[in-house]
Design a protein around this motif. Structure first.
Motif, mmCIF file in Angstrom:
data_model
loop_
_atom_site.group_PDB
_atom_site.id
_atom_site.type_symbol
_atom_site.label_atom_id
_atom_site.label_comp_id
_atom_site.label_asym_id
_atom_site.label_seq_id
_atom_site.Cartn_x
_atom_site.Cartn_y
_atom_site.Cartn_z
ATOM 1 N N ARG A 33 -23.540 -21.774 -26.603
ATOM 2 C CA ARG A 33 -24.068 -22.062 -27.937
ATOM 3 C C ARG A 33 -25.207 -23.073 -27.843
ATOM 4 N NH1 ARG A 33 -21.733 -18.479 -31.362
ATOM 5 N NH2 ARG A 33 -19.553 -18.197 -30.872
ATOM 6 N N GLU A 34 -25.928 -23.233 -28.946
ATOM 7 C CA GLU A 34 -27.051 -24.166 -28.989
ATOM 8 C C GLU A 34 -26.603 -25.619 -28.856
ATOM 9 O OE1 GLU A 34 -29.193 -23.326 -32.537
ATOM 10 O OE2 GLU A 34 -29.878 -21.376 -31.826
ATOM 11 N N ASP A 35 -25.374 -25.922 -29.285
ATOM 12 C CA ASP A 35 -24.896 -27.303 -29.189
ATOM 13 C C ASP A 35 -24.333 -27.627 -27.806
ATOM 14 O OD1 ASP A 35 -22.611 -25.786 -29.274
ATOM 15 O OD2 ASP A 35 -21.646 -26.927 -30.886
ATOM 16 N N GLY A 36 -24.336 -26.673 -26.890
ATOM 17 C CA GLY A 36 -23.872 -26.913 -25.529
ATOM 18 C C GLY A 36 -22.475 -26.415 -25.243
ATOM 19 N N SER A 37 -21.732 -26.044 -26.272
ATOM 20 C CA SER A 37 -20.388 -25.515 -26.046
ATOM 21 C C SER A 37 -20.479 -24.067 -25.567
ATOM 22 C CB SER A 37 -19.559 -25.602 -27.321
ATOM 23 O OG SER A 37 -20.141 -24.780 -28.317
ATOM 24 N N TYR A 38 -19.424 -23.612 -24.930
ATOM 25 C CA TYR A 38 -19.426 -22.233 -24.459
ATOM 26 C C TYR A 38 -18.018 -21.658 -24.448
ATOM 27 C CZ TYR A 38 -17.885 -24.208 -20.007
ATOM 28 O OH TYR A 38 -17.196 -24.878 -19.036
ATOM 29 N N TYR A 39 -17.971 -20.327 -24.572
ATOM 30 C CA TYR A 39 -16.718 -19.571 -24.469
ATOM 31 C C TYR A 39 -16.690 -18.935 -23.100
ATOM 32 C CZ TYR A 39 -16.015 -19.807 -29.521
ATOM 33 O OH TYR A 39 -15.822 -20.226 -30.807
ATOM 34 N N TRP A 52 -28.831 -12.530 -29.118
ATOM 35 C CA TRP A 52 -29.330 -11.804 -27.951
ATOM 36 C C TRP A 52 -28.721 -10.408 -27.840
ATOM 37 C CZ3 TRP A 52 -25.873 -9.965 -24.463
ATOM 38 C CH2 TRP A 52 -24.611 -10.548 -24.447
ATOM 39 N N ALA A 53 -27.547 -10.200 -28.418
ATOM 40 C CA ALA A 53 -26.869 -8.917 -28.291
ATOM 41 C C ALA A 53 -27.398 -7.870 -29.262
ATOM 42 C CB ALA A 53 -25.369 -9.096 -28.502
ATOM 43 N N GLN A 54 -28.175 -8.255 -30.248
ATOM 44 C CA GLN A 54 -28.641 -7.301 -31.249
ATOM 45 C C GLN A 54 -29.556 -6.238 -30.656
ATOM 46 O OE1 GLN A 54 -27.236 -7.299 -34.273
ATOM 47 N NE2 GLN A 54 -26.051 -8.956 -33.367
ATOM 48 N N GLY A 60 -29.863 0.677 -24.245
ATOM 49 C CA GLY A 60 -28.946 0.211 -23.222
ATOM 50 C C GLY A 60 -29.470 -0.969 -22.437
ATOM 51 N N THR A 61 -30.779 -1.069 -22.320
ATOM 52 C CA THR A 61 -31.385 -2.192 -21.605
ATOM 53 C C THR A 61 -32.369 -2.898 -22.524
ATOM 54 O OG1 THR A 61 -33.116 -0.766 -20.731
ATOM 55 C CG2 THR A 61 -31.179 -1.082 -19.352
ATOM 56 N N PRO A 62 -32.399 -4.208 -22.510
ATOM 57 C CA PRO A 62 -33.295 -4.922 -23.419
ATOM 58 C C PRO A 62 -34.773 -4.765 -23.078
ATOM 59 C CG PRO A 62 -32.122 -6.463 -22.023
ATOM 60 C CD PRO A 62 -31.551 -5.124 -21.759
ATOM 61 N N CYS A 63 -35.093 -4.598 -21.802
ATOM 62 C CA CYS A 63 -36.491 -4.379 -21.425
ATOM 63 C C CYS A 63 -36.533 -3.532 -20.154
ATOM 64 C CB CYS A 63 -37.228 -5.702 -21.233
ATOM 65 S SG CYS A 63 -36.699 -6.637 -19.801
ATOM 66 N N SER A 64 -37.714 -3.271 -19.642
ATOM 67 C CA SER A 64 -37.837 -2.389 -18.496
ATOM 68 C C SER A 64 -38.108 -3.136 -17.199
ATOM 69 C CB SER A 64 -38.953 -1.370 -18.747
ATOM 70 O OG SER A 64 -40.177 -2.063 -18.914
ATOM 71 N N CYS A 65 -37.851 -4.432 -17.162
ATOM 72 C CA CYS A 65 -38.088 -5.176 -15.927
ATOM 73 C C CYS A 65 -37.008 -4.844 -14.892
ATOM 74 C CB CYS A 65 -38.115 -6.679 -16.193
ATOM 75 S SG CYS A 65 -36.514 -7.410 -16.546
ATOM 76 N N TRP A 66 -37.227 -5.205 -13.656
ATOM 77 C CA TRP A 66 -36.291 -4.837 -12.587
ATOM 78 C C TRP A 66 -34.943 -5.544 -12.703
ATOM 79 C CZ3 TRP A 66 -34.549 -8.562 -9.201
ATOM 80 C CH2 TRP A 66 -35.235 -9.780 -9.225
#
Length: 91
Positions: A33-39, A52-54, A60-66
């Motif tokens: 998360r932005e506040d530094g916490s994480y799951y 980021w998941a949208q 299936g892939t967000p971009c075409s980079c390797w």
């Protein structure tokens, strides 16, 4: 009557998106998360809510980079490599 209507396409999009998020959650992606916490092991629904998941709703892939594309499967190379391994094991 063709059953592939706009509603059908939206349901399929939602089904595939849910399957992708379940897959990402199963392999242990953590949410930072932005506040530094994480799951550590989030539920797929928690992953789907992040910004980021949208991008995975439509592709299936967000971009075409390797890095994002991942490893490509080439059947001819796989067959050659398998035959080479078999020949080496027979000798």
């Amino acid at each position: 009557m063709d059953k592939r209507t706009k509603l059908w396409r939206r349901l399929q999009m939602a089904r595939v998106f849910k399957a992708r998020m379940i897959l990402y959650a199963a392999y242990g992606y953590c949410i930072i998360r932005e506040d530094g916490s994480y799951y550590e092991h989030p539920h797929w629904f928690e992953l789907a809510k992040d910004r980021w998941a949208q991008v995975y709703k439509t592709t299936g892939t967000p971009c075409s980079c390797w890095i994002c594309k991942g490893e490509e499967y080439d059947r001819k190379v796989y067959k050659k490599e398998t035959l080479r391994i078999i020949k080496e094991s027979e000798d």
